[in-house]
Design an enzyme around this catalytic site. Structure first.
Site, PDB file in Angstrom:
ATOM      1  N   HIS A 221       0.857  -1.194   0.000  1.00 24.81           N
ATOM      2  CA  HIS A 221       0.000   0.000   0.000  1.00 24.81           C
ATOM      3  C   HIS A 221       0.885   1.233   0.000  1.00 24.81           C
ATOM      4  O   HIS A 221       1.075   1.881  -1.012  1.00 24.81           O
ATOM      5  CB  HIS A 221      -0.930  -0.033   1.207  1.00 24.81           C
ATOM      6  CG  HIS A 221      -1.918   1.092   1.257  1.00 24.81           C
ATOM      7  ND1 HIS A 221      -2.232   1.871   0.160  1.00 24.81           N
ATOM      8  CD2 HIS A 221      -2.672   1.585   2.282  1.00 24.81           C
ATOM      9  CE1 HIS A 221      -3.135   2.771   0.510  1.00 24.81           C
ATOM     10  NE2 HIS A 221      -3.410   2.627   1.785  1.00 24.81           N
ATOM     11  N   HIS A 259      -2.288   0.035 -11.652  1.00 22.21           N
ATOM     12  CA  HIS A 259      -3.171   0.384 -10.541  1.00 22.21           C
ATOM     13  C   HIS A 259      -4.350  -0.572 -10.526  1.00 22.21           C
ATOM     14  O   HIS A 259      -4.837  -0.992 -11.581  1.00 22.21           O
ATOM     15  CB  HIS A 259      -3.660   1.835 -10.672  1.00 22.21           C
ATOM     16  CG  HIS A 259      -4.232   2.382  -9.403  1.00 22.21           C
ATOM     17  ND1 HIS A 259      -5.537   2.134  -9.012  1.00 22.21           N
ATOM     18  CD2 HIS A 259      -3.686   3.144  -8.418  1.00 22.21           C
ATOM     19  CE1 HIS A 259      -5.754   2.727  -7.853  1.00 22.21           C
ATOM     20  NE2 HIS A 259      -4.658   3.340  -7.469  1.00 22.21           N
ATOM     21  N   ASP A 310       2.428   7.070  -7.374  1.00 19.55           N
ATOM     22  CA  ASP A 310       3.696   6.949  -6.658  1.00 19.55           C
ATOM     23  C   ASP A 310       4.907   7.241  -7.526  1.00 19.55           C
ATOM     24  O   ASP A 310       5.952   7.642  -7.013  1.00 19.55           O
ATOM     25  CB  ASP A 310       3.829   5.534  -6.088  1.00 19.55           C
ATOM     26  CG  ASP A 310       2.766   5.223  -5.062  1.00 19.55           C
ATOM     27  OD1 ASP A 310       2.653   5.988  -4.099  1.00 19.55           O
ATOM     28  OD2 ASP A 310       2.042   4.223  -5.236  1.00 19.55           O
TER      29      ASP A 310
END
Length: 373
Positions: A221, A259, A310
């Site tokens: 995560h 994702h 990210d």
């Protein structure tokens, strides 16, 4: 016969929420109906937090009142304050934040109340204190002395000031503020779900946030942005493409791509890519940005995967002078706005979250005395 369980609860609706929504096919993200592309770069983090926690983009008067509450609420209590040095000496960043937020719960004057009014006050305090906890932790572990937060500065500006030890320029503040907005909420991600499960037992907000931080700590995560930076640092800038192809051919995962929800580019990555380039150009050394672009092209060409939030966040934070092992704690600074809003929402219309399970173990076992086993 009952339906087979969905592994990882993929596509299972676990709650109703008015806070955020995703269109994974179109690559869209909304906070309370506002497209993230309209909010990013136009809305401050304080405005976004108000929107999530209190339901509307604030008027000038509302923003001033909320800002005053943030300034008042950021002061740490005696329990958290006294334990920062020891925590910093013994715990890694996310472990430390898990501990310090728990201690802050003991300091909070509303700790025994889940009333709507108390929850709003606690949400503001947690939002204000989280960046200070990260900065104070970093100062304690490095032996640095940091200035107290300036009540005239935003959360973004104060954080950069305390982490880097220098007054950030306007462009840096604007970029970091946008980063905080982009990370503020993201529907039923793992840490948000953990917070809501905890809150659904009618536990307090600080306990729910500790559950969220513990969940964010997991590398599946949180932590991907840190791993992106570690990967960039490990590569030869002159041989990025081949190194990435070799790793992919060996079955290695390249962090920062793909994702669970988005089937096209993560809308947050669009802004982060641009901001990474702007900071790279301003720094006079665009090596890591160029390497990131090359990695992006190779991964898409080889695997058809788009960068997620990210990937470019890593180089943005690097160019802003944030230490790499604080990237995930910075995520928590931003997501505190969303986590607390979800706890408020859960408490306002609560039902215990108690999913079923499918038993796959042995059946019809017969007990035998110890001597016969």
């Amino acid at each position: 016969m009952a339906d087979k369980p969905t592994k990882g609860l993929a596509d299972v609706v676990a709650a109703s929420t008015a806070l955020s929504d995703i269109d994974g096919q179109a690559g869209l993200l909304f906070y309370r109906g506002y497209d993230i592309h309209d909010l990013a770069g136009r809305t401050t983090f304080e405005e976004a937090a108000h929107l999530l926690q209190r339901g509307n983009l604030p008027t000038g008067e509302q923003l001033a009142a909320y800002g005053a509450q943030l300034v008042e609420g950021r002061e740490l209590g005696a329990l958290a304050e006294a334990n920062i040095p020891e925590v910093a000496g013994k715990q890694a960043p996310m472990e430390a934040l898990r501990t310090l937020v728990s201690l802050a719960g003991g300091d909070d004057e509303d700790k025994d109340s889940n009333s709507p009014e108390a929850n709003l006050r606690k949400a503001a305090r947690l939002t204000a204190q989280q960046p200070l906890l990260v900065a104070r932790y970093h100062a304690a572990r490095t032996g640095a002395t940091i200035p107290d937060p300036d009540p005239e500065l935003s959360i973004a500006a104060n954080f950069l000031l305390q982490i880097t030890g220098r007054v950030p320029d306007r462009h840096e503040v604007e970029i970091f503020d946008t980063c905080l907005v982009l990370h503020a909420d993201h529907t039923m991600n793992a840490s948000t779900f953990a917070a809501r499960v905890c809150a659904a037992t009618l536990s307090d907000m600080h306990s729910a946030i500790v559950a969220a931080i513990g969940t964010l700590k997991g590398p599946l995560h949180g932590g991907a942005n840190e791993q992106v930076m570690r990967t960039l640092e490990s590569l030869d800038p002159a041989a990025v493409a081949q190194a990435v192809r070799d790793r992919l051919a060996a079955g290695e995962k390249i962090m920062g791509f793909g994702h669970r929800v988005y089937k096209t580019e993560d809308p947050r990555a669009t802004h982060l890519r641009r901001m990474s380039q702007e900071l790279a150009d301003a720094s006079g050394d665009d090596t890591y940005y160029r390497m990131s672009k090359e990695m992006e092209e190779v991964v898409f060409e080889t695997k058809g995967l788009y960068p997620n939030v990210d990937f470019y966040a890593a180089t943005v934070y690097h160019y802003l002078g944030i230490p790499t092992d604080l990237f995930t704690p910075v995520f928590s600074v931003s997501r505190m706005a969303g986590w607390t809003a979800h706890v408020i929402e859960q408490h306002a219309d609560n039902r215990l979250i108690r999913p079923d399970s499918e038993y796959i173990g042995e059946r019809n076992q017969k007990w035998r005395p110890l001597a016969e086993r």
